[in-house]
Design a protein around this motif. Sequence first.
Motif, short mmCIF file in Angstrom:
data_model
loop_
_atom_site.label_atom_id
_atom_site.label_comp_id
_atom_site.label_asym_id
_atom_site.label_seq_id
_atom_site.Cartn_x
_atom_site.Cartn_y
_atom_site.Cartn_z
N THR A 1 7.32 -1.21 -3.49
CA THR A 1 6.61 -2.48 -3.28
C THR A 1 7.38 -3.41 -2.35
O THR A 1 7.15 -4.63 -2.35
CB THR A 1 6.35 -3.20 -4.62
N SER A 2 8.26 -2.86 -1.54
CA SER A 2 8.99 -3.66 -0.56
C SER A 2 8.01 -4.16 0.50
O SER A 2 6.92 -3.60 0.67
CB SER A 2 10.08 -2.82 0.10
N PRO A 3 8.36 -5.24 1.21
CA PRO A 3 7.46 -5.75 2.26
C PRO A 3 7.06 -4.68 3.28
O PRO A 3 5.90 -4.63 3.72
CB PRO A 3 8.28 -6.87 2.90
N ALA A 4 8.02 -3.84 3.67
CA ALA A 4 7.71 -2.80 4.66
C ALA A 4 6.70 -1.79 4.10
O ALA A 4 5.78 -1.35 4.80
CB ALA A 4 9.00 -2.08 5.08
N MET A 5 6.86 -1.43 2.81
CA MET A 5 5.93 -0.49 2.20
C MET A 5 4.55 -1.12 2.05
O MET A 5 3.52 -0.47 2.29
CB MET A 5 6.45 -0.04 0.83
N MET B 1 2.81 -0.91 5.28
CA MET B 1 2.34 0.46 5.50
C MET B 1 1.04 0.71 4.74
O MET B 1 0.10 1.32 5.27
CB MET B 1 3.41 1.47 5.08
N TYR B 2 0.96 0.23 3.48
CA TYR B 2 -0.26 0.41 2.70
C TYR B 2 -1.46 -0.26 3.36
O TYR B 2 -2.57 0.28 3.37
CB TYR B 2 -0.08 -0.16 1.29
N ASP B 3 -1.24 -1.46 3.89
CA ASP B 3 -2.33 -2.17 4.56
C ASP B 3 -2.86 -1.37 5.74
O ASP B 3 -4.07 -1.26 5.96
CB ASP B 3 -1.86 -3.55 5.03
N ARG C 1 11.59 6.22 5.53
CA ARG C 1 12.99 6.56 5.81
C ARG C 1 13.94 5.77 4.91
O ARG C 1 15.07 6.21 4.66
CB ARG C 1 13.34 6.25 7.27
N GLN C 2 13.49 4.60 4.45
CA GLN C 2 14.38 3.71 3.69
C GLN C 2 14.41 4.03 2.20
O GLN C 2 15.18 3.42 1.45
CB GLN C 2 13.93 2.26 3.90
N ARG D 1 8.77 11.06 11.93
CA ARG D 1 8.96 11.63 13.26
C ARG D 1 7.65 11.78 14.02
O ARG D 1 7.66 11.90 15.25
CB ARG D 1 9.68 12.98 13.15
N VAL D 2 6.51 11.80 13.31
CA VAL D 2 5.23 12.01 13.99
C VAL D 2 4.38 10.75 14.10
O VAL D 2 3.44 10.70 14.88
CB VAL D 2 4.40 13.13 13.31
N ALA D 3 4.71 9.69 13.31
CA ALA D 3 3.90 8.47 13.38
C ALA D 3 4.71 7.26 12.94
O ALA D 3 5.43 7.31 11.93
CB ALA D 3 2.66 8.61 12.51
N ASP D 4 4.58 6.18 13.67
CA ASP D 4 5.30 4.94 13.37
C ASP D 4 4.97 4.38 11.99
O ASP D 4 5.81 3.75 11.35
CB ASP D 4 5.00 3.87 14.42
N ILE D 5 3.74 4.58 11.56
CA ILE D 5 3.29 3.99 10.31
C ILE D 5 4.15 4.39 9.12
O ILE D 5 4.28 3.66 8.14
CB ILE D 5 1.81 4.39 10.05
N TYR D 6 4.81 5.56 9.22
CA TYR D 6 5.59 6.08 8.09
C TYR D 6 7.07 5.70 8.15
O TYR D 6 7.86 6.18 7.32
CB TYR D 6 5.47 7.60 8.04
N GLU D 7 7.47 4.87 9.08
CA GLU D 7 8.88 4.50 9.20
C GLU D 7 9.48 3.97 7.89
O GLU D 7 10.64 4.25 7.58
CB GLU D 7 9.07 3.49 10.32
#
Length: 411
Positions: free
Chosen positions: A164-168, A171-173, A145-146, A136-142
Amino acid sequence: MANMNQYQERLKLVEDTIALKPVSRVANCTRVNYWPYYEYGLSIADSMRDFEKANECFYRYHREFSPDVGSMCACSFPSKVFEIAGMKNVRWPGDPKGLDVNAPYQYIEYETLGEDEYDEYLSTPMQFVLDKFLPRVADIYEPLRQLDYAMIATGIRTHLDAFTSPAMLEMYDKLKACAELIKEYKGYAAEEKKTIMDMGYPFISGGGSSTAFDMLGDSMRGTFGIMPDLILQPENVKRTLDKFVTMHISQSLAQCKATNGKFAWVMLHKGFDNFISDQVYAEFYWPYLRQWIYAMIEHDITPVVFTEGSYTTRLKYLSDVPKGKVVYHFEEVDMKEAARCLGGKACVMGGFPATLLEMGTPEKVRDKAKEILDIMMPSGGYLFGISCSVDHAPRANMEMLFETVEQCGKY
């Protein structure tokens, strides 16, 4: 050696004033924020990118004005980090949405804890923070939610698949890029503080914090959320405040330990005169602030309480502290009443209106500074300061302010 002697002399002057001991003069604890950038030709936006130039502005300020305490910009931070993170609750100078390069931070307040989510947060706080608050406070953490927390715990490798999903990985990068920028910034900040101390200026600032009520009212429920909660679900508010005051104490002690600091600051946002009733202040605000103050004192740390807004009606509460152990920095208060209520009990700081420094004449600056000194000096325990950190002000006004304190602040 000369600078070290000056450092010790200034520090002793401040510490003796806080302890309500006799001193030879009033310490000038004027603290600046953006002012050196404006004065020496650096935009705020550039100060968040070019830390070497930003540091030099503050070195120059200390060389030219010689305050009794050191200052650093409280709002300095790599703007690129905000961009990468996709911050939702703040605007910053020169941001991609077009905020002016010399505009101050703009905090965007909204609910990150729903009115029906108290039980969820209090029963599973970490899951709530990861699953709801952070996205809710930053896009990087979307991607958080999954995460399926039930599935993560049911298989041998499900946790590996989840994290280790592509989205995660994306986010790490982004987090790694933020970490590198923050590390670079912290190096410049540490160098700045050490240099200013080596120049002979002690710091009485510490890690800024919020009291329990403001933690809930600022960052989670928002002003329009917490006000009805005080009436409709006061027990949930108190349950959360009980949790937050413990967090506040732990946070402040950890910051002081990490920096070897002896001062801990708290900025009060929602406790000022007429914003909440005296009854609400007595029940929901002061008990948790008082608990933090006493915890700092028990650990030999001086609490510095910055009372944003008018605070005259709250003085009766602020006097309920051990003698000579607390600093109250006032933005706006009846100085005569502050001297009466707190004289001989607690150190008072501030009170000089920043608006007068910014928009008044040198003569008016001189008269007001002298008026405040005349009120506060007889009872002792006064550190001269501005109502808030200085951003805008003509140089002539700054020079008059320092000259007046030097001339009229002698006992």
